[in-house]
Design an enzyme around this catalytic site. Structure first.
Site, PDB file in Angstrom:
ATOM      1  N   THR A  92      -0.325   1.500   9.026  1.00 57.85           N
ATOM      2  CA  THR A  92      -1.158   0.923   7.966  1.00 57.85           C
ATOM      3  C   THR A  92      -0.368   0.444   6.752  1.00 57.85           C
ATOM      4  OG1 THR A  92      -1.513   3.145   7.125  1.00 57.85           O
ATOM      5  CG2 THR A  92      -3.229   2.254   8.533  1.00 57.85           C
TER       6      THR A  92
ATOM      7  N   HIS B 287       4.214  11.071   1.011  1.00 57.16           N
ATOM      8  CA  HIS B 287       5.636  10.923   0.698  1.00 57.16           C
ATOM      9  C   HIS B 287       5.851  10.927  -0.810  1.00 57.16           C
ATOM     10  CE1 HIS B 287       6.833  10.538   4.741  1.00 57.16           C
ATOM     11  NE2 HIS B 287       6.277   9.374   4.955  1.00 57.16           N
TER      12      HIS B 287
ATOM     13  N   CYS C  29      -4.889  -1.549   6.104  1.00 55.41           N
ATOM     14  CA  CYS C  29      -5.465  -0.746   5.021  1.00 55.41           C
ATOM     15  C   CYS C  29      -5.559  -1.588   3.748  1.00 55.41           C
ATOM     16  CB  CYS C  29      -4.544   0.442   4.803  1.00 55.41           C
ATOM     17  SG  CYS C  29      -4.594   1.075   3.155  1.00 55.41           S
TER      18      CYS C  29
ATOM     19  N   SER D 210       9.110   6.552   1.737  1.00 48.54           N
ATOM     20  CA  SER D 210       7.754   5.978   1.745  1.00 48.54           C
ATOM     21  C   SER D 210       7.812   4.525   2.186  1.00 48.54           C
ATOM     22  CB  SER D 210       7.155   6.084   0.340  1.00 48.54           C
ATOM     23  OG  SER D 210       6.133   5.135   0.178  1.00 48.54           O
ATOM     24  N   SER D 211       7.118   4.256   3.275  1.00 48.79           N
ATOM     25  CA  SER D 211       7.160   2.915   3.850  1.00 48.79           C
ATOM     26  C   SER D 211       6.509   1.882   2.924  1.00 48.79           C
ATOM     27  CB  SER D 211       6.428   2.969   5.185  1.00 48.79           C
ATOM     28  OG  SER D 211       6.467   1.754   5.811  1.00 48.79           O
TER      29      SER D 211
ATOM     30  N   GLU E 236       3.306   8.337  11.026  1.00 47.47           N
ATOM     31  CA  GLU E 236       2.009   7.728  11.368  1.00 47.47           C
ATOM     32  C   GLU E 236       2.092   7.011  12.716  1.00 47.47           C
ATOM     33  OE1 GLU E 236       0.195   5.162   8.322  1.00 47.47           O
ATOM     34  OE2 GLU E 236      -0.649   4.021   9.995  1.00 47.47           O
TER      35      GLU E 236
ATOM     36  N   CYS F 190      -6.066  10.075   6.836  1.00 47.20           N
ATOM     37  CA  CYS F 190      -6.787   8.995   6.162  1.00 47.20           C
ATOM     38  C   CYS F 190      -7.687   8.267   7.168  1.00 47.20           C
ATOM     39  CB  CYS F 190      -5.790   8.002   5.566  1.00 47.20           C
ATOM     40  SG  CYS F 190      -6.624   6.602   4.814  1.00 47.20           S
TER      41      CYS F 190
HETATM   42  S1  SF4 Z   1      -2.113   3.689   2.088  1.00 44.10           S
HETATM   43 FE1  SF4 Z   1      -4.045   3.212   3.137  1.00 44.10          FE
HETATM   44  S2  SF4 Z   1      -3.843   4.186   5.143  1.00 44.10           S
HETATM   45 FE2  SF4 Z   1      -2.318   5.118   3.817  1.00 44.10          FE
HETATM   46  S3  SF4 Z   1      -3.337   6.891   2.957  1.00 44.10           S
HETATM   47 FE3  SF4 Z   1      -3.648   5.210   1.502  1.00 44.10          FE
HETATM   48  S4  SF4 Z   1      -5.652   4.340   2.041  1.00 44.10           S
HETATM   49 FE4  SF4 Z   1      -4.931   5.574   3.774  1.00 44.10          FE
END
Ligand code: SF4
Length: 418
Positions: free
Chosen positions: A265, A110, A303, A332-333, A202, A172
């Site tokens: 995550t 994002h 995460c 973007s969350s 996601e 990821c």
């Molecule tokens: S925020 Fe965490 S889950 Fe998301 S892409 Fe980055 S490392 Fe991966």
């Protein structure tokens, strides 16, 4: 030939675990980037996204002062390794398939700047059809398809595999870890209770791995569900309330007897933990300690990059700040959650998506929490000012640098040391 939208995740005939295994064994599936292009791509990324100024501020205890303005950066912000990895793989894929059409099934991450760069490299983003669903009709079997850092749904996986596309998977590993837990729920015939936003990419992908699922947005919704588990209620009311957040045919009177916890995550870590604890206590009260394992499963799938950024934000706002600037895509969350942390502290905080949001005349274009984008005048107070800055996991340092430059330029022509 036009290709139809893949079937919805819940009616995919594929066993998700078998599907992922088949993909891993396929010669047209790439999940580790392309080694032969790594050095060149590293150099490209360094030039495009890194910032000497931000490096310097990091080295100066995350603080930079010029005139009456002091910038204080969070100790962890910006690109997480999962995002860096996804962008790197996309750049490598471009070099590996120079003559082929490349598609991304969604924004790779994002961040508008990164996505603009990818578009400029000839990588196309899948758009939506009139029904609001992704339209894959232009993707030909000879095209290369990239799955973004948030992953792909089971039906998308199945569609591209059966169409014979070469697939570059940048999902990821932290997201795949959640899928592994959902696989376990499925195998044990548990319902996955997912802490997330039901329409986030996601979470759409994660829920597609579940046989049965319920998505709860926050602790308040989780408490409502917990009360239903303990006290019962009107099933029709439940179904209506969670109509968009449950698997088809969800029956709250049966499908909440065995539950496993999963998460998007990027949700607030403390809230995910509180929700898991709440459901554990609920099932303990309902079934007793002897039978708890037959009714409840939970593993830590939060995460650590999201966690680090949230912790750094809490630390940053401990000391007095006059104003906070949170940088990241408006959708973007994890960035939105950083904004929430500042607002909970009562700090004036502006969520912006890039340097263009800092406008001459002390104007700022920003997105207030849960509201539409707006422009505020006079956002930067007069006199000495301490500004906190952080950015979401999809934001390159180069963007942070440009925001800092523009903030200084509001007061006086910048004389930054670079
Ligand atoms: S925020 Fe965490 S889950 Fe998301 S892409 Fe980055 S490392 Fe991966």
């Amino acid at each position: 030939m036009a290709h139809s939208q893949p079937s919805s995740p819940e009616i995919s005939p594929q066993d998700p675990r078998a599907l992922r295994k088949a993909l891993r064994g396929s010669a047209t599936y790439f999940a580790k980037g392309f080694e032969e292009h790594k050095d060149q791509v590293q150099s490209d990324l360094q030039t495009t996204y890194k910032s000497p100024l931000v490096e310097q501020i990091r080295a100066q205890s995350y603080r930079y002062q010029q005139g009456e303005i002091t910038i204080r950066l969070a100790k962890a912000f910006g690109f997480c390794w999962g995002v860096e990895r996804a962008v790197e793989y996309a750049y490598e894929a471009r070099r590996r398939f120079p003559d082929r059409q490349l598609w991304i099934t969604n924004e790779i991450i994002h961040n508008p700047l990164v996505n603009q760069h990818l578009e400029a490299m000839g990588i196309r983003f899948v758009g939506k059809g009139p029904d609001g669903k992704k339209d894959f009709s232009q993707i030909q079997p000879q095209d290369v398809v990239l799955w973004p850092a948030f992953g792909a749904s089971v039906s998308e996986m199945e569609f591209f595999r059966s169409q014979g596309n070469e697939i570059v998977d940048t999902t990821c590993p932290w997201v795949s870890r959640v899928w592994n837990q959902v696989d376990k729920h499925r195998a044990a015939q548990f319902t996955s209770v997912i802490h997330g936003k039901y329409n986030h990419e996601e979470t759409l992908a994660t829920s597609s791995f579940a046989q049965k699922y319920l998505v709860v947005l926050n602790l308040e919704e989780a408490e409502w569900v917990a009360r239903y588990i303990l006290e019962g209620g009107d099933a029709a009311d439940f179904q209506q309330r969670f109509s968009k957040a449950t698997s088809p045919g969800f029956d709250p009177d049966q499908d909440l007897e065995r539950i496993g916890i999963a998460n998007q995550t990027t949700m607030l870590e403390g809230e995910t933990r509180a929700i898991a604890k709440l459901f554990e206590t609920t099932m303990l009260r309902k079934y007793g300690p002897q039978q708890l394992d037959d009714h409840f499963m939970s593993f830590n799938t939060i995460c650590n990059a999201t966690q680090e950024r949230q912790d750094a934000m809490f630390e940053l706002i401990e000391d007095p700040l006059d104003v906070m600037v949170v940088i990241g895509g408006f959708n973007s969350s994890n960035t939105t959650h950083l904004q929430e942390i500042a607002l909970e502290k009562g700090l004036p905080s502006f969520h912006i998506d890039g340097p263009d949001c800092i406008q001459p005349g002390n104007r700022i274009r920003h997105k207030p929490l849960h509201q539409d984008i707006t422009v505020t005048e006079g956002w930067l107070p007069n006199g000495p000012v301490q500004i906190g800055i952080t950015s979401g996991a999809s934001t390159p340092d180069r963007v942070v640098e440009e925001v800092i430059r523009r903030i200084f330029a509001l007061r006086e022509p910048s004389e930054l040391p670079f």
